[in-house]
Scaffold this motif. Structure first.
Motif, PDB file in Angstrom:
ATOM      1  N   ALA A   1       1.106  -1.124   0.117  1.00 51.37           N
ATOM      2  CA  ALA A   1       0.052   0.072   0.053  1.00 51.37           C
ATOM      3  C   ALA A   1       0.938   1.344  -0.004  1.00 51.37           C
ATOM      4  O   ALA A   1       2.020   1.305   0.815  1.00 51.37           O
ATOM      5  N   LYS A   2       0.704   2.301  -0.949  1.00 57.43           N
ATOM      6  CA  LYS A   2       1.471   3.251  -1.157  1.00 57.43           C
ATOM      7  C   LYS A   2       0.709   4.217  -1.899  1.00 57.43           C
ATOM      8  O   LYS A   2       0.119   3.880  -2.996  1.00 57.43           O
TER       9      LYS A   2
ATOM     10  N   LEU B   1       0.324  -7.290   4.174  1.00 56.62           N
ATOM     11  CA  LEU B   1       0.038  -6.048   3.787  1.00 56.62           C
ATOM     12  C   LEU B   1       1.273  -5.307   4.129  1.00 56.62           C
ATOM     13  O   LEU B   1       1.756  -5.164   5.326  1.00 56.62           O
TER      14      LEU B   1
ATOM     15  N   ASN C   1       2.350  -1.956   4.045  1.00 49.83           N
ATOM     16  CA  ASN C   1       1.929  -0.339   4.109  1.00 49.83           C
ATOM     17  C   ASN C   1       3.161   0.513   4.058  1.00 49.83           C
ATOM     18  O   ASN C   1       3.764   0.518   5.588  1.00 49.83           O
TER      19      ASN C   1
ATOM     20  N   HIS D   1      -3.849   1.565   6.697  1.00 47.28           N
ATOM     21  CA  HIS D   1      -4.414   0.758   5.544  1.00 47.28           C
ATOM     22  C   HIS D   1      -4.778  -0.667   6.294  1.00 47.28           C
ATOM     23  O   HIS D   1      -3.969  -1.045   7.336  1.00 47.28           O
ATOM     24  N   ASN D   2      -5.528  -1.206   5.550  1.00 42.68           N
ATOM     25  CA  ASN D   2      -5.973  -2.759   5.913  1.00 42.68           C
ATOM     26  C   ASN D   2      -6.340  -3.454   4.879  1.00 42.68           C
ATOM     27  O   ASN D   2      -6.559  -2.899   3.584  1.00 42.68           O
TER      28      ASN D   2
ATOM     29  N   THR E   1      -0.182   1.396  10.123  1.00 46.10           N
ATOM     30  CA  THR E   1       0.453   2.293   9.421  1.00 46.10           C
ATOM     31  C   THR E   1       2.002   1.903   9.434  1.00 46.10           C
ATOM     32  O   THR E   1       2.685   1.719  10.376  1.00 46.10           O
TER      33      THR E   1
ATOM     34  N   LYS F   1       4.450  -3.742   8.019  1.00 44.31           N
ATOM     35  CA  LYS F   1       3.849  -4.854   7.309  1.00 44.31           C
ATOM     36  C   LYS F   1       3.065  -5.780   8.402  1.00 44.31           C
ATOM     37  O   LYS F   1       3.583  -5.683   9.685  1.00 44.31           O
TER      38      LYS F   1
ATOM     39  N   CYS G   1      -9.313  -1.678   1.334  1.00 43.04           N
ATOM     40  CA  CYS G   1      -9.281  -1.048   2.494  1.00 43.04           C
ATOM     41  C   CYS G   1     -10.247  -0.500   3.067  1.00 43.04           C
ATOM     42  O   CYS G   1     -10.891   0.350   2.641  1.00 43.04           O
TER      43      CYS G   1
END
Ligand SMILES: [Cu+2]
Length: 136
Positions: A54-55, A76, A78, A84-85, A103, A106, A123
């Protein structure tokens, strides 16, 4: 007698010449064609598990696949400060999994076995971040 000596000398000379050219000629040693040493394994360990990065408020992939009928993991990763989830819902919209919201770290999501089929992952914090998960 003299001729015999001469011919012997010639024979000797010829033998020496032959020996020299034989030794100095093609030196194709079998070692030169030895196979290259075994190359290091090119492929990294197949890292079982799905990794979703996630970025920039986006997931790195819009579609992932997982085995059906067996628990699996989704990592995940992040990479930003935004939370995020990963949550998963099935084709009817029923939520089948909700991962921890994190946040800048990982997290490994332990997803329970899913029946074969099409799912959506997203998310919960940013519903626009989503993709498809195919179990099969
Ligand atoms: Cu998010």
């Amino acid at each position: 007698m003299k001729r015999l000596v001469l011919s012997l000398a010639l024979v000797a000379l010829a033998a020496i010449t032959a020996a020299c050219s034989g030794a100095g000629g093609s030196t194709s040693s079998p070692a030169a064609s030895a196979p290259a040493a075994s190359a290091p394994a090119a492929s990294a360990p197949a890292g079982d598990g799905i990794v979703v990065v996630a970025k920039d408020l986006k997931f790195s992939t819009a579609s992932i696949t997982a085995p059906a009928d067996e628990a699996f993991q989704i990592v995940l990763d992040n990479q930003e400060a935004a939370p995020h989830n990963i949550a998963i819902k099935d084709g009817t919209g029923a939520v089948v999994f909700k991962g921890e919201i994190v946040t800048s770290t990982k997290v490994t999501n332990e997803v329970p076995a899913l029946a074969a089929g099409a799912y959506e992952f997203w998310c919960e914090v940013h519903p626009d971040m989503k993709g498809t998960l195919t179990a099969g």
